[in-house]
Design a protein around this motif. Structure first.
Motif, PDB file in Angstrom:
ATOM      1  N   SER A  97       0.846  -1.192   0.000  1.00  0.00           N
ATOM      2  CA  SER A  97       0.000   0.000   0.000  1.00  0.00           C
ATOM      3  C   SER A  97       0.882   1.243   0.000  1.00  0.00           C
ATOM      4  O   SER A  97       2.028   1.212   0.468  1.00  0.00           O
ATOM      5  N   ALA A  98       0.312   2.324  -0.515  1.00  0.00           N
ATOM      6  CA  ALA A  98       1.058   3.588  -0.634  1.00  0.00           C
ATOM      7  C   ALA A  98       1.316   4.223   0.731  1.00  0.00           C
ATOM      8  O   ALA A  98       2.099   5.163   0.825  1.00  0.00           O
ATOM      9  N   THR A 119       3.489  -2.340  -7.408  1.00  0.00           N
ATOM     10  CA  THR A 119       2.348  -1.414  -7.436  1.00  0.00           C
ATOM     11  C   THR A 119       2.154  -0.893  -6.015  1.00  0.00           C
ATOM     12  O   THR A 119       2.074  -1.686  -5.072  1.00  0.00           O
ATOM     13  N   GLU A 122      -3.365   2.264  -4.006  1.00  0.00           N
ATOM     14  CA  GLU A 122      -3.916   3.569  -3.624  1.00  0.00           C
ATOM     15  C   GLU A 122      -4.852   3.462  -2.430  1.00  0.00           C
ATOM     16  O   GLU A 122      -5.460   2.427  -2.182  1.00  0.00           O
ATOM     17  N   ASP A 124      -7.941   5.722   0.051  1.00  0.00           N
ATOM     18  CA  ASP A 124      -8.955   6.777  -0.042  1.00  0.00           C
ATOM     19  C   ASP A 124      -8.544   7.976   0.813  1.00  0.00           C
ATOM     20  O   ASP A 124      -7.448   8.003   1.376  1.00  0.00           O
ATOM     21  N   GLU A 125      -9.449   8.936   0.946  1.00  0.00           N
ATOM     22  CA  GLU A 125      -9.101  10.176   1.658  1.00  0.00           C
ATOM     23  C   GLU A 125      -8.791   9.940   3.141  1.00  0.00           C
ATOM     24  O   GLU A 125      -8.175  10.776   3.800  1.00  0.00           O
ATOM     25  N   VAL A 129      -7.133   1.387   2.244  1.00  0.00           N
ATOM     26  CA  VAL A 129      -6.884   0.850   0.901  1.00  0.00           C
ATOM     27  C   VAL A 129      -8.193   0.738   0.127  1.00  0.00           C
ATOM     28  O   VAL A 129      -9.212   0.297   0.658  1.00  0.00           O
ATOM     29  N   ASP A 130      -8.141   1.176  -1.122  1.00  0.00           N
ATOM     30  CA  ASP A 130      -9.303   1.090  -2.001  1.00  0.00           C
ATOM     31  C   ASP A 130      -9.396  -0.349  -2.508  1.00  0.00           C
ATOM     32  O   ASP A 130      -8.560  -0.801  -3.304  1.00  0.00           O
ATOM     33  N   LYS A 133      -9.645  -1.019  -6.337  1.00  0.00           N
ATOM     34  CA  LYS A 133      -8.372  -0.786  -7.041  1.00  0.00           C
ATOM     35  C   LYS A 133      -7.360  -1.887  -6.705  1.00  0.00           C
ATOM     36  O   LYS A 133      -6.595  -2.314  -7.563  1.00  0.00           O
ATOM     37  N   HIS A 335       4.469  11.025   3.031  1.00  0.00           N
ATOM     38  CA  HIS A 335       3.962  10.273   1.879  1.00  0.00           C
ATOM     39  C   HIS A 335       2.569   9.735   2.164  1.00  0.00           C
ATOM     40  O   HIS A 335       1.776   9.524   1.259  1.00  0.00           O
ATOM     41  N   ALA A 339      -0.564  10.594  -0.152  1.00  0.00           N
ATOM     42  CA  ALA A 339      -1.321   9.487  -0.766  1.00  0.00           C
ATOM     43  C   ALA A 339      -2.817   9.613  -0.475  1.00  0.00           C
ATOM     44  O   ALA A 339      -3.660   9.159  -1.248  1.00  0.00           O
ATOM     45  N   GLY A 341      -4.325  12.331  -0.532  1.00  0.00           N
ATOM     46  CA  GLY A 341      -4.817  13.440  -1.344  1.00  0.00           C
ATOM     47  C   GLY A 341      -4.759  14.799  -0.653  1.00  0.00           C
ATOM     48  O   GLY A 341      -5.333  15.774  -1.138  1.00  0.00           O
TER      49      GLY A 341
END
Ligand code: PLP
Length: 398
Positions: A97-98, A119, A122, A124-125, A129-130, A133, A335, A339, A341
Motif C-alpha cells: 500500500s502507498a 504497485t 492507492e 482513499d481520503e 486501501v481502495d 483498485k 507520503h 497518498a 490526497g
C-alpha cells in the motif's frame, strides 16, 4: 524539565516496570548463549522457548510460526524481500500500500531496482486501501500483497480481513505490518487471515530492538540474515534473550489489559479531538474519523508548519511528532498524507498526537491550551496567514 507531557507513543513507549523485572535476570545471572550446550545455555534456551510459546498463543499461532527479529523494520524487510525472492519463479509483481511504513516502501523500491515490478496500492481520503483498485491491481504474476493493519501516522485501520480473503482467492501471499496495532487492537492471525505478520516490542511497553515475524506454516520464504542456525536456521544471530523475554511479557500484559487500555486512551484522545475541533480554527483531522487506532489523533493546521509547531510544543515540554520528515536537509511532506490526497500545504502542517496509558485528562487539557496559544502565535508570524482571517472564527477544513 518537570511536568513533561509525552504524546508520542506511536514512536515508542517506556518499558513497563513489570516487563523490566522479567528481563533483568537475563542481563546478569542468566546470561548464557541459548545455543550453548551447557547449563547456562539451557537456562536461556528455556526462556526463549517460553517466550515463543507465549507470543504464539497470544496471537493464535503455533510456536514454529514465530521468528524473533531485531524489530519491526527487520521483520517487514524479511517478509517482503523473503517472499519476493522465494516466489520469483512464479512471478515478480509485488503490491504494497502507498501508506506503508518506510520499512516496506524503501524495501519495495530496492526490489524495483532488482527487477521486481511494484504497485503502490492507492488509498482513499482516510488512508484506507481502495479494495476495488487493489483487486484490479492483482495480476497473474503477483506473489505478494503487503498492507499494514493500522497506519502509524494517521491511525487508520485497514480492512485486513477483506484483503486477506481477496489474496487467498487469488493465490497471493498476504502480509500485514501490525507494528502499530499490536497491543492496541485484538490480534489473531487466524481471524485476520494473514499469511505473515510483523510487530515490535517497543510499541507496547516492551523493549526496543526486538520484534516478531509470524510466517504461516507451509509458506516458505527466503532468509535475509544469514549466519548461524538460530531461529530454525532462518535468521542467524545470537538471540536477544532479555529482549524476547521482555517482548513476550509486554505482549501478555498488553493483551490482558487491551480492552481497558483502549477505553482509557481513546477517552483521552476523544476529548483532545473534540476540544481541538471546537477551539482551533482552520484545521483538519487526518485519518478515519472513527475507524482509527485508539491512541491516535493527527491534525493539519493550515498556515502553520508542523515542524514549527513541534518545536514550540517541545519548548513547552510537550512531545509530539510531525508528519514531515527531514530528508537531505529539506522537509518532505508525509507520503501518507500525500497518498490520502492532502494538498502539500496541509500535509506540511500536520502533527501527530499519540496517547498512552500514563497520560491524564489534565495533560490533555494543558496540551490543548498550549496548542491553541502556539497556533495563534505561529499564524501571526506567518506571511501565509491572510490578515483578514480571524483566529476567533472556527471553520474546519473540508
Ligand atoms: N512499521 C510501522 C507501522 C511502524 O510504525 C514502525 C515504527 O515506527 C516500524 C514498522 C518499524 O519498527 P521498529 O522501530 O521496531 O524497527
Amino acid at each position: 524539565m518537570e511536568n513533561r507531557i509525552y504524546l508520542d507513543h506511536a514512536a515508542t513507549t517506556p518499558v513497563d516496570p513489570r516487563v523490566l523485572q522479567k528481563m533483568l535476570p537475563y542481563f546478569t545471572e542468566k546470561f548464557g548463549n541459548p545455543n550453548s550446550q551447557h547449563a547456562f545455555g539451557r537456562e536461556t534456551v528455556t526462556a526463549v522457548d517460553d517466550a515463543r510459546d507465549t507470543v504464539a498463543a497470544l496471537i493464535g499461532a503455533k510456536p514454529s510460526e514465530i521468528y524473533f527479529t531485531s524489530g519491526g523494520t527487520e521483520a517487514d524487510n524479511w517478509a517482503l524481500r523473503g517472499a519476493a525472492h522465494a516466489f520469483a519463479s512464479r512471478g515478480k509483481h509485488l503490491i504494497v500500500s502507498a501508506v506503508e511504513h518506510p520499512a516496506m516502501i524503501a524495501t519495495a523500491k530496492e526490489l524495483q531496482k532488482e527487477g521486481f515490478s511494484v504497485t503502490f496500492a492507492e488509498v482513499d481520503e482516510y488512508g484506507a486501501v481502495d479494495m476495488a483498485k487493489l483487486e484490479r491491481a492483482i495480476r497473474p504474476d503477483t506473489t505478494f500483497v503487503g498492507v499494514m493493519t493500522a497506519n502509524n501516522e494517521v491511525g487508520t485501520i485497514q480492512p485486513v480481513r477483506e484483503i486477506a480473503a481477496l489474496c487467498k482467492s487469488r493465490g497471493v501471499a498476504f502480509f500485514t505490518d501490525a507494528v502499530q496495532a499490536a497491543g492496541a487492537l485484538p490480534l489473531n492471525v487466524g481471524d485476520m487471515g494473514a499469511d505473515m505478520l510483523s510487530f515490535s516490542g517497543h510499541k507496547f511497553y516492551g523493549p526496543k530492538g526486538v520484534g516478531v515475524l509470524y510466517v504461516r506454516s507451509g509458506l516458505r520464504i527466503g532468509r535475509i540474515i544469514t549466519g548461524g542456525h538460530q531461529e530454525r536456521s532462518m535468521r542467524g544471530g545470537t538471540t536477544n534473550v532479555a529482549g524476547v523475554v521482555g517482548l513476550a511479557e509486554a505482549l501478555r500484559l498488553a493483551c490482558a489489559e487491551q480492552a481497558q487500555s483502549a477505553a482509557y486512551v481513546s477517552a483521552l484522545r476523544d476529548r483532545f479531538i473534540a476540544r481541538v475541533l471546537k477551539e482551533i480554527p482552520y484545521i483538519k483531522l487526518n485519518g478515519h474519523p472513527q475507524n482509527r487506532l485508539p491512541a491516535n489523533a493527527n491534525f493539519s493546521f493550515r498556515y502553520v508548519e508542523g515542524e514549527s509547531l513541534l518545536f514550540s510544543l517541545d519548548l513547552n515540554g510537550i512531545a509530539v511528532s510531525s508528519g514531515s520528515a527531514c530528508s537531505s536537509g529539506s522537509l518532505e511532506p508525509s507520503h501518507v498524507l500525500l497518498a490520502m490526497g492532502l494538498p502539500e500545504g496541509l500535509a506540511h502542517g500536520s502533527v501527530r498526537f499519540t496517547f498512552g496509558k500514563d497520560n491524564t485528562m489534565a495533560e490533555v487539557d494543558r496540551t490543548v491550551d498550549v496548542l491553541k496559544e502556539t497556533v495563534v502565535k505561529l499564524r501571526a508570524l506567518s506571511p501565509l496567514f491572510p490578515k483578514e482571517l480571524k483566529n476567533e472564527v472556527f471553520p474546519q477544513e473540508a
